[in-house]
Design a protein around this motif. Structure first.
Motif, PDB file in Angstrom:
ATOM      1  N   ASN A   1     -10.429  -7.263  12.227  1.00  0.00           N
ATOM      2  CA  ASN A   1     -11.070  -5.935  11.922  1.00  0.00           C
ATOM      3  C   ASN A   1     -11.317  -5.765  10.182  1.00  0.00           C
ATOM      4  OD1 ASN A   1     -11.215  -4.781  14.216  1.00  0.00           O
ATOM      5  ND2 ASN A   1      -9.514  -3.437  14.249  1.00  0.00           N
TER       6      ASN A   1
ATOM      7  N   ASN B   1      -3.964  -7.126  12.506  1.00  0.00           N
ATOM      8  CA  ASN B   1      -3.742  -6.303  11.247  1.00  0.00           C
ATOM      9  C   ASN B   1      -2.150  -5.873  11.095  1.00  0.00           C
ATOM     10  OD1 ASN B   1      -6.201  -6.894   9.771  1.00  0.00           O
ATOM     11  ND2 ASN B   1      -6.658  -4.665   9.852  1.00  0.00           N
ATOM     12  N   SER B   2      -1.865  -5.337  12.431  1.00  0.00           N
ATOM     13  CA  SER B   2      -0.470  -4.792  12.467  1.00  0.00           C
ATOM     14  C   SER B   2       0.535  -6.104  12.180  1.00  0.00           C
ATOM     15  CB  SER B   2      -0.387  -4.170  13.968  1.00  0.00           C
ATOM     16  OG  SER B   2      -0.724  -3.076  13.976  1.00  0.00           O
TER      17      SER B   2
ATOM     18  N   GLY C   1      -8.505   1.255   9.223  1.00  0.00           N
ATOM     19  CA  GLY C   1      -7.769   0.130   9.575  1.00  0.00           C
ATOM     20  C   GLY C   1      -6.437   0.414  10.008  1.00  0.00           C
ATOM     21  N   GLU C   2      -5.281  -0.236   9.861  1.00  0.00           N
ATOM     22  CA  GLU C   2      -3.943   0.329  10.042  1.00  0.00           C
ATOM     23  C   GLU C   2      -3.329   0.059   8.746  1.00  0.00           C
ATOM     24  OE1 GLU C   2      -4.908  -2.172  13.791  1.00  0.00           O
ATOM     25  OE2 GLU C   2      -2.685  -1.723  13.618  1.00  0.00           O
ATOM     26  N   VAL C   3      -3.981  -0.343   7.718  1.00  0.00           N
ATOM     27  CA  VAL C   3      -3.373  -0.723   6.497  1.00  0.00           C
ATOM     28  C   VAL C   3      -2.507   0.459   5.763  1.00  0.00           C
ATOM     29  CG1 VAL C   3      -3.497  -1.388   3.997  1.00  0.00           C
ATOM     30  CG2 VAL C   3      -5.163  -2.344   5.930  1.00  0.00           C
ATOM     31  N   SER C   4      -2.965   1.701   5.676  1.00  0.00           N
ATOM     32  CA  SER C   4      -2.268   2.675   5.215  1.00  0.00           C
ATOM     33  C   SER C   4      -1.847   3.676   6.557  1.00  0.00           C
ATOM     34  CB  SER C   4      -3.054   3.449   4.371  1.00  0.00           C
ATOM     35  OG  SER C   4      -4.252   3.814   4.818  1.00  0.00           O
TER      36      SER C   4
ATOM     37  N   ASP D   1     -12.299  -0.877   2.252  1.00  0.00           N
ATOM     38  CA  ASP D   1     -10.896  -0.454   2.174  1.00  0.00           C
ATOM     39  C   ASP D   1     -10.318  -1.722   1.244  1.00  0.00           C
ATOM     40  OD1 ASP D   1     -11.129  -3.029   3.441  1.00  0.00           O
ATOM     41  OD2 ASP D   1     -10.478  -2.265   5.320  1.00  0.00           O
ATOM     42  N   ASP D   2      -8.980  -1.555   1.070  1.00  0.00           N
ATOM     43  CA  ASP D   2      -8.410  -1.934  -0.078  1.00  0.00           C
ATOM     44  C   ASP D   2      -8.343  -3.842   0.295  1.00  0.00           C
ATOM     45  OD1 ASP D   2      -7.450   0.278  -1.056  1.00  0.00           O
ATOM     46  OD2 ASP D   2      -5.255   0.095  -0.425  1.00  0.00           O
ATOM     47  N   LEU D   3      -8.539  -3.940   1.681  1.00  0.00           N
ATOM     48  CA  LEU D   3      -8.368  -5.250   1.942  1.00  0.00           C
ATOM     49  C   LEU D   3      -9.678  -5.910   1.532  1.00  0.00           C
ATOM     50  CD1 LEU D   3      -6.322  -6.157   3.963  1.00  0.00           C
ATOM     51  CD2 LEU D   3      -7.925  -6.114   5.737  1.00  0.00           C
TER      52      LEU D   3
ATOM     53  N   ALA E   1       0.422   3.561   8.728  1.00  0.00           N
ATOM     54  CA  ALA E   1       1.981   3.643   8.920  1.00  0.00           C
ATOM     55  C   ALA E   1       2.462   4.509   7.717  1.00  0.00           C
ATOM     56  CB  ALA E   1       2.600   1.937   8.776  1.00  0.00           C
ATOM     57  N   THR E   2       1.797   4.206   6.585  1.00  0.00           N
ATOM     58  CA  THR E   2       2.611   5.102   5.516  1.00  0.00           C
ATOM     59  C   THR E   2       2.049   6.627   5.620  1.00  0.00           C
ATOM     60  OG1 THR E   2       1.802   3.494   3.899  1.00  0.00           O
ATOM     61  CG2 THR E   2       2.322   5.503   3.124  1.00  0.00           C
TER      62      THR E   2
ATOM     63  N   LYS F   1       0.647  -7.167   8.679  1.00  0.00           N
ATOM     64  CA  LYS F   1       1.393  -6.459   7.855  1.00  0.00           C
ATOM     65  C   LYS F   1       2.787  -6.306   8.121  1.00  0.00           C
ATOM     66  CE  LYS F   1       1.161  -1.949   6.127  1.00  0.00           C
ATOM     67  NZ  LYS F   1       1.425  -0.292   6.529  1.00  0.00           N
TER      68      LYS F   1
ATOM     69  N   SER G   1       0.867  -1.316   0.091  1.00  0.00           N
ATOM     70  CA  SER G   1      -0.039   0.132   0.076  1.00  0.00           C
ATOM     71  C   SER G   1       0.867   1.240   0.081  1.00  0.00           C
ATOM     72  CB  SER G   1      -0.813  -0.235   1.218  1.00  0.00           C
ATOM     73  OG  SER G   1      -0.003  -0.230   2.274  1.00  0.00           O
ATOM     74  N   LEU G   2       2.231   1.003   0.338  1.00  0.00           N
ATOM     75  CA  LEU G   2       2.880   2.176   0.348  1.00  0.00           C
ATOM     76  C   LEU G   2       3.258   2.690  -1.046  1.00  0.00           C
ATOM     77  CD1 LEU G   2       4.444   1.313   3.176  1.00  0.00           C
ATOM     78  CD2 LEU G   2       6.487   2.325   1.966  1.00  0.00           C
TER      79      LEU G   2
END
Lengths: 332, 332, 332, 332
Positions: free
Chosen positions: D309, D272-273, C41-44, D318-320, C46-47, D276, C17-18
């Motif tokens: 989640n 999720n963390s 969520g936490e998918v993006s 979301d992307d997921l 961190a980016t 990832k 996703s970065l």
């Protein structure tokens, strides 16, 4: 003796054998050495070993010289016994005669040094002991024969398989870095700031060999500059004005300095091993690295080659020399 | 050759020598050994060493036996050369004649094994190699002479000064604990649960020696029970119903089991060293500990003493035996 | 959706996703902050967090000030919502109304900072961010209100239970020692040689607190001199001519310097905790240590006491003050 | 008081404050809590904290419930004070009124728990405390309001930025592996042999999150199978008859199990963390890995999605979810 079903025997009283042998610690070193060589088990061996090492450390050159003469003469092998054993082995070569012969040619001083090595920190002290031996042998060449045995023992103990490679950088421990400053042999390091300039930038690498029994003493270290072009000038490579590149973009690794740290390990060659290991290490980490060169100042070139065992005049050129010659011819 | 002021020579191309010698990796092991012994520098030594070890590992008993015969015969010392060198040394003992003599009595197989040791993980493989040698020597006693050299090398490499003591407990790594279960020689460990009962309680201790070049293989380990009274029964000491005492209140440390792990290190005695080191370690940690005993089942007592090099019938009793005798007399 | 017995769903494509959010990395910091706060969520997350931190690090004071104003205004709590929620809670205090109230009084900027903390190295950057905030607040006191939230977050994150004490000595890493030289607040350290004189002798000790998420940054450190008598002069204690005693024979530990390292952690008191922990640590190691004193220069005494939270004028003297007063009266 | 030039004050007598407060250790837990909240400096805070935790640990459910009621009632925030402070802040929002308001809405029980956290090992005990709270709240829903505060504290303390990822394999410590066996939630592990089959092969990976203040307790772990093809069957993936591939030749990483270990951290999402982070870790190590899938048994699919989640019915996919939906449609 008769024994019970579950036999109990006391191995040690809390008053350790160290206490019992306190009298001997004051004995002269030659007496201590004799006792160390004749002690049966290992119960009091450590005590005697420590006593010998302490006594040696407290000695001046005269006493050290006497110690080396004792090693040479009193703890020499017996050539007659050796000849007899050799003859017996020649006549009937089996495990028994071989063992007897091998025992006869193992000078007692070798066993003495092995027994000295058992206490914590002994290895470093024995390396320092050889440093003294080499120094004193200059004016007393008669003791040089003892060095042959020290050197052979060290060749065995410091076998490449036992050495550990560690990166040296600005996160290394200060007491180790202090030695890097002191031992740097090719391009002197003036100060801690100078050291940081050599270690902290991303295009600078440094690696050292250590032996696990001497964790605070590097044996040898090499300094490497990562560049994107080959350079023949160390001033350019180390210049503060250079554009320090990222490690990932480096194509060339220049080994610009190699320093042996232990005078007591003179003649025991680590250089080729270290360079080879570093080449493998850097290759794995930086896949774009394709050229590995050494940079050597002209004045010291010959002795540097000797130190790295690079044979430039051998009638049987190894890969190393062929490549160097090829490079030199093309570079002219 | 003439050189520039700053000379550049290429030591390695990225295509490492590994690739160049790929042909040789398929060569039979005897050819590889010859090349390993004659290779000059260390450029290709590691490659050959790895090739020999790989080839040996893939061999069946017949090929291994042939390998040991090669070590015995082809890589034997030359007794005539040795005799000549010994005579020269006897006539004129100096460093030169001594060196020549020492070289002559160093069978090439010794240098071969030292060169095999240079690659990562080699030491453990050489210990396993000696395990094979000892096994095959039962039906082929002619190769036993080679074991003398293996044993002497290991006596040097596994010198007490190089061994590291580590506690073994429930926070140790699983792949190490797995070996404790397998190697426990005196009181068998049935399962991981059984192992936890032996290691986790506060009154249980276990220590092992390791060699830094074989970090995953314990050489020997000892198990100790901390109690507040001397007991002569292992069942009582290890009973699940016992009142496990706190370590700080223990007065007695009972060494109830000692296990050698490496058949390839047979005849190299670690037991006394380990017990002595553990006594020192426990004494420092638990100042109230005053009695140290071993507990040994009657049936295996003699062989156990042999294994620990405890001489019970020696005309010159060492401290160990005198204390044991004293205890035995009083305990009757 | 209907599903198969064993359902497979792809969580990530290798193109992380970065890459997808690369466009956003160029977005202005205020936009990035909004997205970070609304990302589900936490998918993006961190980016975005990394992008915000990068953007902040590249900003000058003007942009940083704007950022703090955004935190103050746009990410403020809504007092009306808070009041409504409080009233609802007062009327019917249950988990639901409490949760709603707690959510209403949690200013969004707090969640923003928590979300910024998720990337590697973020904690140190947030501490540096607060250092900027405190600096800019001098001329822009309107942003000081934001510091209340930073400070409360840090009070939680840097709770004593999370801090790790480490000795600082001559075997510490150079990049840490470099900071000791820089941060030493009471008795300046001139050079690396000076540092060695402060750290290497056996009668010198130094300890620092670290937080695991900032392993290269000491938070606070204290220097201790071990002596066999109480002294009121730092010159005497640190004199190169002193007879440095062995640690084991020390009766007195003098805390002669304490230095806070992180301006971004101003107002968060570590001093008492550190001193207390060091007293316990030294007591365990050196049983003969019986007196613990601090040495403080007169001019800075008041501010030093403030820094260590030592209340000397409190109507309710704590143990600390009573003992200090008692000592002072007797010392006159 | 007047002071000398170099002032000396004694901070601690060797008889630590621990001894002085020994009487209080026997005090009932509610008294201890009150003292802990009112203690000024940190001199006796650690003692009281330890006493509270010891008392709690020794309590039965009835006393624990009483403790939670004390947290709920006696250490509640004062809504009237909060309202007054909020009004003052609304009228004049500055740092002072904000600070007063923030202090008023910080229930004293929050500060109590922060102060309990200061002693070694406290964090793990507080997590266990919340596990009790959740359990007791089933029959006593009135205490659930206290859980809101525990959960918010833990959300701050267990922020992603503070978590450490560690591989779990056959070289991990036994006391950690024991917990993996116990906590494995999806595909039960029967025995240590079963565990070895899950961890030791080259195509098996396992990773866990840890918090530095609870180094012996994994928070969550995930198990990954490396394959060269996508499979939808866990039996196939874990079969003992499979051809275990080398990690370097894997193209697909299948996350087949994820297990939360700490009931006291319920509702705090790590899944999720972790996934990832593991994707990033594996991508760096194995450049040929291009597909990452999760394998989920149908029966638990919904709750598993909730646990990770993954919103499958959100109007804003979301992307997921988009990727999962795409995959599902094509896989039917």
């Amino acid at each position: 003796m008769s024994y019970f079903a579950d036999l109990i025997s006391t191995l040690f009283e809390r008053a350790s054998s160290l206490g019992k042998l306190s009298g001997r610690k004051q004995a002269p070193i030659d007496t201590l050495c004799r006792e160390l060589l004749t002690s049966k088990g290992e119960v009091s061996g450590a005590t005697l070993a420590q006593a010998v090492l302490n006594s040696y450390a407290a000695s001046g050159d005269a006493d050290k010289l006497a110690f080396f003469f004792q090693l040479r003469d009193e703890f020499d092998l017996d050539a007659n016994t050796a000849k007899t054993a050799l003859t017996a082995y020649q006549q009937n070569p089996d495990k028994k005669t071989y063992a007897a012969f091998m025992h006869a040619v193992d000078a007692p001083r070798l066993e003495l040094v092995r027994r000295l090595n058992q206490v914590s920190g002994a290895t470093a002290q024995l390396v320092a002991m050889r440093q003294d031996l080499l120094r004193l042998a200059i004016d007393n060449p008669e003791i040089a024969i003892v060095d042959h045995d020290f050197k052979n023992l060290f060749l065995s103990w410091f076998n490449r398989g036992f050495l550990v490679i560690r990166p040296i950088n600005w996160t290394s421990q200060a007491h180790i870095l202090e030695k890097i400053i002191a031992y740097e042999a090719v391009h002197e390091i003036d100060s801690w700031d100078d050291l940081r300039r050599r270690l902290q930038p991303e295009d600078c690498r440094c690696f050292a060999f250590f032996h696990p029994s001497m964790p605070d003493e590097p044996l040898i270290f090499v300094q490497v500059a990562l560049t994107d072009a080959v350079s023949n000038s160390i001033q350019v490579i180390l210049s503060d004005d250079r554009n320090a590149i990222s490690a990932a973009s480096a194509t060339t690794a220049t080994f610009y300095s190699i320093s042996n740290c232990q005078q007591g390990l003179a003649g025991i060659s680590f250089g080729n091993s270290l360079i080879k290991t570093v080449v493998q290490t850097l290759s794995r980490e930086l896949p774009d690295l394709s050229v590995f060169v050494t940079l050597s100042p002209m004045p010291g070139f010959v002795s540097w080659c000797v130190g790295l065992n690079i044979q430039l005049d051998s009638p049987e050129p190894d890969d190393l020399r062929r490549i160097a010659a090829h490079y030199l011819i093309n570079a002219k």
